[in-house]
Design a protein around this motif. Structure first.
Motif, PDB file in Angstrom:
ATOM      1  N   ASP A 410      -4.492  92.764  62.749  1.00 16.15           N
ATOM      2  CA  ASP A 410      -4.284  92.806  61.304  1.00 16.15           C
ATOM      3  C   ASP A 410      -4.029  91.396  60.768  1.00 16.15           C
ATOM      4  N   PRO A 411      -4.030  91.200  59.447  1.00 19.83           N
ATOM      5  CA  PRO A 411      -3.906  89.845  58.897  1.00 19.83           C
ATOM      6  C   PRO A 411      -2.532  89.226  59.113  1.00 19.83           C
ATOM      7  N   ASP A 412      -1.525  90.047  59.371  1.00 19.83           N
ATOM      8  CA  ASP A 412      -0.171  89.537  59.574  1.00 19.83           C
ATOM      9  C   ASP A 412       0.163  89.602  61.065  1.00 19.83           C
ATOM     10  N   SER A 413      -0.557  88.826  61.866  1.00 19.91           N
ATOM     11  CA  SER A 413      -0.375  88.863  63.317  1.00 19.91           C
ATOM     12  C   SER A 413       1.043  88.452  63.692  1.00 19.91           C
ATOM     13  N   VAL A 436      -8.130  76.764  74.564  1.00 19.62           N
ATOM     14  CA  VAL A 436      -8.529  75.757  73.581  1.00 19.62           C
ATOM     15  C   VAL A 436      -9.850  76.156  72.913  1.00 19.62           C
ATOM     16  N   GLU A 437     -10.769  76.751  73.689  1.00 21.71           N
ATOM     17  CA  GLU A 437     -12.038  77.213  73.105  1.00 21.71           C
ATOM     18  C   GLU A 437     -11.768  78.254  72.017  1.00 21.71           C
ATOM     19  N   ALA A 438     -10.864  79.187  72.279  1.00 21.52           N
ATOM     20  CA  ALA A 438     -10.544  80.212  71.280  1.00 21.52           C
ATOM     21  C   ALA A 438      -9.864  79.609  70.062  1.00 21.52           C
ATOM     22  N   VAL A 439      -9.001  78.631  70.277  1.00 23.11           N
ATOM     23  CA  VAL A 439      -8.359  77.940  69.150  1.00 23.11           C
ATOM     24  C   VAL A 439      -9.406  77.267  68.284  1.00 23.11           C
ATOM     25  N   ASP A 440     -10.369  76.635  68.912  1.00 25.69           N
ATOM     26  CA  ASP A 440     -11.428  75.974  68.145  1.00 25.69           C
ATOM     27  C   ASP A 440     -12.288  77.003  67.409  1.00 25.69           C
ATOM     28  N   ALA A 441     -12.563  78.151  68.055  1.00 20.87           N
ATOM     29  CA  ALA A 441     -13.372  79.186  67.405  1.00 20.87           C
ATOM     30  C   ALA A 441     -12.668  79.738  66.173  1.00 20.87           C
ATOM     31  N   ALA A 442     -11.330  79.779  66.220  1.00 22.90           N
ATOM     32  CA  ALA A 442     -10.557  80.248  65.061  1.00 22.90           C
ATOM     33  C   ALA A 442     -10.235  79.106  64.108  1.00 22.90           C
ATOM     34  N   TRP A 443     -10.752  77.926  64.378  1.00 22.97           N
ATOM     35  CA  TRP A 443     -10.503  76.749  63.557  1.00 22.97           C
ATOM     36  C   TRP A 443      -9.001  76.538  63.344  1.00 22.97           C
ATOM     37  N   ALA A 444      -8.283  76.606  64.487  1.00 26.19           N
ATOM     38  CA  ALA A 444      -6.826  76.448  64.458  1.00 26.19           C
ATOM     39  C   ALA A 444      -6.395  75.214  65.242  1.00 26.19           C
ATOM     40  N   ARG A 445      -7.287  74.227  65.413  1.00 23.54           N
ATOM     41  CA  ARG A 445      -6.924  73.035  66.177  1.00 23.54           C
ATOM     42  C   ARG A 445      -5.753  72.295  65.528  1.00 23.54           C
ATOM     43  N   ASP A 446      -5.619  72.422  64.197  1.00 29.45           N
ATOM     44  CA  ASP A 446      -4.504  71.743  63.534  1.00 29.45           C
ATOM     45  C   ASP A 446      -3.154  72.257  64.013  1.00 29.45           C
ATOM     46  N   VAL A 447      -3.110  73.517  64.507  1.00 32.32           N
ATOM     47  CA  VAL A 447      -1.859  74.059  65.051  1.00 32.32           C
ATOM     48  C   VAL A 447      -1.470  73.289  66.306  1.00 32.32           C
ATOM     49  N   LEU A 448      -2.467  72.991  67.156  1.00 31.63           N
ATOM     50  CA  LEU A 448      -2.182  72.231  68.373  1.00 31.63           C
ATOM     51  C   LEU A 448      -1.840  70.785  68.044  1.00 31.63           C
ATOM     52  N   LEU A 449      -2.558  70.208  67.093  1.00 30.14           N
ATOM     53  CA  LEU A 449      -2.312  68.813  66.732  1.00 30.14           C
ATOM     54  C   LEU A 449      -0.919  68.622  66.140  1.00 30.14           C
ATOM     55  N   SER A 467       2.291  77.735  58.315  1.00 33.13           N
ATOM     56  CA  SER A 467       1.871  78.343  57.051  1.00 33.13           C
ATOM     57  C   SER A 467       1.237  79.697  57.339  1.00 33.13           C
ATOM     58  N   GLY A 468       1.010  80.485  56.275  1.00 36.81           N
ATOM     59  CA  GLY A 468       0.380  81.792  56.456  1.00 36.81           C
ATOM     60  C   GLY A 468      -1.003  81.670  57.081  1.00 36.81           C
ATOM     61  N   GLY A 469      -1.772  80.666  56.655  1.00 36.71           N
ATOM     62  CA  GLY A 469      -3.104  80.481  57.223  1.00 36.71           C
ATOM     63  C   GLY A 469      -3.068  80.090  58.680  1.00 36.71           C
ATOM     64  N   GLN A 470      -2.103  79.260  59.072  1.00 36.27           N
ATOM     65  CA  GLN A 470      -1.981  78.868  60.476  1.00 36.27           C
ATOM     66  C   GLN A 470      -1.603  80.058  61.348  1.00 36.27           C
ATOM     67  N   PRO A 492      -9.397  88.965  58.424  1.00 33.36           N
ATOM     68  CA  PRO A 492      -8.932  87.889  59.306  1.00 33.36           C
ATOM     69  C   PRO A 492      -8.859  86.522  58.651  1.00 33.36           C
ATOM     70  N   THR A 493      -9.423  86.379  57.420  1.00 30.73           N
ATOM     71  CA  THR A 493      -9.447  85.058  56.772  1.00 30.73           C
ATOM     72  C   THR A 493      -8.849  85.098  55.375  1.00 30.73           C
ATOM     73  N   SER A 494      -7.983  86.056  55.103  1.00 28.87           N
ATOM     74  CA  SER A 494      -7.458  86.216  53.748  1.00 28.87           C
ATOM     75  C   SER A 494      -6.547  85.069  53.326  1.00 28.87           C
ATOM     76  N   ALA A 495      -6.027  84.291  54.300  1.00 29.29           N
ATOM     77  CA  ALA A 495      -5.073  83.225  53.962  1.00 29.29           C
ATOM     78  C   ALA A 495      -5.648  81.833  54.215  1.00 29.29           C
ATOM     79  N   VAL A 496      -6.983  81.705  54.335  1.00 30.01           N
ATOM     80  CA  VAL A 496      -7.580  80.396  54.605  1.00 30.01           C
ATOM     81  C   VAL A 496      -8.509  80.006  53.453  1.00 30.01           C
ATOM     82  N   ASP A 497      -8.854  78.730  53.396  1.00 32.63           N
ATOM     83  CA  ASP A 497      -9.732  78.260  52.329  1.00 32.63           C
ATOM     84  C   ASP A 497     -11.184  78.627  52.627  1.00 32.63           C
ATOM     85  N   ALA A 498     -12.046  78.508  51.607  1.00 34.96           N
ATOM     86  CA  ALA A 498     -13.433  78.947  51.724  1.00 34.96           C
ATOM     87  C   ALA A 498     -14.195  78.165  52.790  1.00 34.96           C
TER      88      ALA A 498
END
Length: 568
Positions: A410-413, A436-449, A467-470, A492-498
């Motif tokens: 769900d969107p509130d994991s 790391v591959e899954a993090v990149d697929a979810a475009w969540a590399r900023d969480v690791l950085l 943040s909610g998007g992270q 799955p993308t309700s809290a991220v930018d376009a």
């Protein structure tokens, strides 16, 4: 012994007494050893006045040196038994306490893990949290005191025999007076139990309120409602305090009575005994022994009172734990069936929707609740799912099999305290490269950085530092890491930018190629990457096909996904 704690059989949920016996059967060996050493320890203490009295009469009154030495050796032997028996009794008492407390945590954890959704609907969060923070300690406490309680009963009988053999009158005063004192204390114990139960209820409500407030703190601050909830928490805290004061009054009376009443009792016995010595009915040594017995009798009396007090606490705590265990799962146990039909179509008779196996399908609806309800039925999150996988109804499959093969994200994991690696692997052994591959697929590399330690960086409880998007993207990465045969994603993308949303849509299509994936969304940036789309109107499937075709041919679909844009 270890296996019974780590994997105990299902406990009874009928009465606290049945729960007590259930735990006793599982740790009967340590309970028996505790009983044995408890009896040795307290009986040896009870015999000390007897040995001292005999030594005084034989060695001092009759000036017999050999008798004095003999009874001194007896006292030394009793001292060894008191020391050794007390140490062993304490060892087993602690083991019994830990076993009872830990077993409570195990069965509560199993219930929350297997029926968390159902429990959350029935019980406040505070009641569940209190099982781990409060109730397990009280349940362990009743097993702890059994060693001393058994010693108190046996030593009472030993002292009774010695007293009646030396003086029937004085012996009866001691033997009858002790139960009378216990009866007087019972006048305090019953109202104490009621007030302890009331305090437990108020404390549970406070924990629930605190949990809900912390979970919604960001929202509360955003709408200016923080002061309102702080006021509610303060008011509930006062109710808990007042309940605690009501408990404290009776608890203080009980504690004071445990000292005052036995003290008055000792004074009475010594007075009667002194008169018996003057009249020649007792020897000086017997008087000393009677004084020792009377003093000692307060010890088993306090132990019995402690047992009653701890059993009262146990009843309240066990009732709460059993209330948790009585919550039934929405899913009845099913026998092991055929192997999971990987790649088969998912069909929902209630809506008429069909999700082709091995493809990326989207559910589109103007009402998000309808899409979420269908996603829940596809994952058999409720008890009333009529969905079939291939020709097999999900309701006929063991729930464990469904949970192992179908994942609903769900969107509130939910994120928990621990390392980023632990969040992503979800208890599995997965190489870091795959994480790391899954993090990149979810475009969540900023969480690791953002974490100096990378995958070893610590995530706060519920991901409060993100943040909610992270949080949403980290939850999506976790779902992609698990890579189940059937993956259902709700917004799955309700809290991220376009820009990020478009990239995530392409990544999901690539990551899940050849596997059944369902996305509940109205975002055209995601729909562009799907193989198949199902349109729901009032919860019913009214159209299905490719996104581009539905945009061109279906006005209702076009209105939903283009947000009422050009109708051409």
């Amino acid at each position: 012994m270890k296996s019974s704690i780590l994997a105990p059989p299902a406990p009874p949920t009928s009465t606290p007494g049945a729960f007590l016996l259930w735990g006793a059967r599982l740790q009967w060996r340590t309970l028996v050893w505790g009983l044995v050493f408890g009896v040795i320890w307290m009986t040896a203490i009870a015999l000390v006045p007897w040995a001292i009295g005999r030594g005084i009469d034989g060695g001092i009154v009759h000036d017999d040196g050999s008798a004095l030495i003999r009874w001194s050796l007896v006292l030394a032997g009793l001292a060894v038994l008191v020391g050794g028996g007390g140490a062993a009794r304490h060892w087993f008492a602690v083991e019994n306490w830990l076993s009872g407390a830990f077993r409570t945590i195990v069965v509560a954890d199993e219930a929350v893990t297997s029926r968390g959704q159902e429990i959350a609907r029935v019980l406040p969060t505070g009641d569940v949290v209190s099982v781990a923070s409060n109730d397990m300690e009280k349940i362990g406490g009743v097993y702890d005191v059994t060693a001393r309680f058994s010693g108190a009963i046996v030593s009472y009988v030993v002292v009774a025999v010695l007293l009646l053999r030396q003086s029937v009158v004085t012996g009866l005063v001691v033997l009858i007076g002790s139960p009378v004192l216990l009866a007087l204390l019972s006048l305090i114990i019953k109202p104490l139990q009621a007030r302890q139960a009331a305090q437990r209820e108020e404390a549970g409500r406070l924990t629930t309120l605190g949990t809900d407030t912390v979970a919604g703190l960001r929202i509360l601050r955003g709408i200016g409602g923080e002061d309102e909830f702080v006021g509610r928490y303060a008011a509930q805290s006062q109710r808990v305090r007042l309940a605690g004061v009501r408990v404290a009054g009776y608890q203080a009376a009980l504690d004071a009575s445990q000292t005052l009443l036995p003290g008055l009792f000792v004074v009475l016995v010594v007075w009667i005994g002194a008169r018996s010595v003057i009249s020649g009915d007792l020897t000086p040594g017997e008087l000393v022994a009677f004084y020792g017995y009377a003093t000692f009798m307060s010890f088993p009396l306090r132990t019995v009172t402690e047992m009653v007090d701890k059993f009262i606490r146990f009843r309240v705590a066990a009732g709460k734990v059993q209330g948790l265990l009585r919550v039934e799962s929405d899913h009845l146990p099913q026998p092991a069936g055929t192997p999971f039909p990987d790649g088969a179509d998912l069909v929902d008779p209630d809506s008429g929707a069909r999700m082709p196996g091995g493809r990326l399908t989207a559910i589109v609806s103007a009402n998000p609740e309808d899409s979420a309800a269908l996603a829940g039925r596809l994952g058999r999150l409720g008890a009333d799912s009529a969905v079939t996988l291939g020709a097999i109804p999900l309701a006929d499959m063991p729930i464990e099999q469904i949970r192992a093969h179908v994942l609903v994200n769900d969107p509130d994991s939910r994120l928990f305290h621990g390392s980023v690696r632990e969040q992503l692997s979800a208890g599995r052994s997965i190489p870091d490269t795959r994480l790391v591959e899954a993090v990149d697929a979810a475009w969540a590399r900023d969480v690791l950085l953002a974490q100096a330690a990378g995958l070893d960086g610590i995530v706060e409880e519920k991901g409060r530092g993100y943040s909610g998007g992270q949080r949403q993207r980290l939850g999506l990465a976790r779902a992609l890491v698990i890579n189940p045969p059937v993956l259902i994603l709700i917004e799955p993308t309700s809290a991220v930018d376009a820009h990020t949303e478009a990239r995530i849509g392409a990544s999901i299509a690539q990551e899940r190629q050849g596997r059944t994936t369902v996305i509940a969304t109205v975002s055209p940036l995601l729909l562009t990457h799907t193989d198949h789309v199902v349109l729901l109107v009032d919860g019913q499937a009214v159209a299905a096909g490719r996104h581009a075709d539905l945009v061109r041919e279906h006005a209702a679909y076009r209105s939903i996904v283009l947000r009422g844009g050009d109708d051409e």
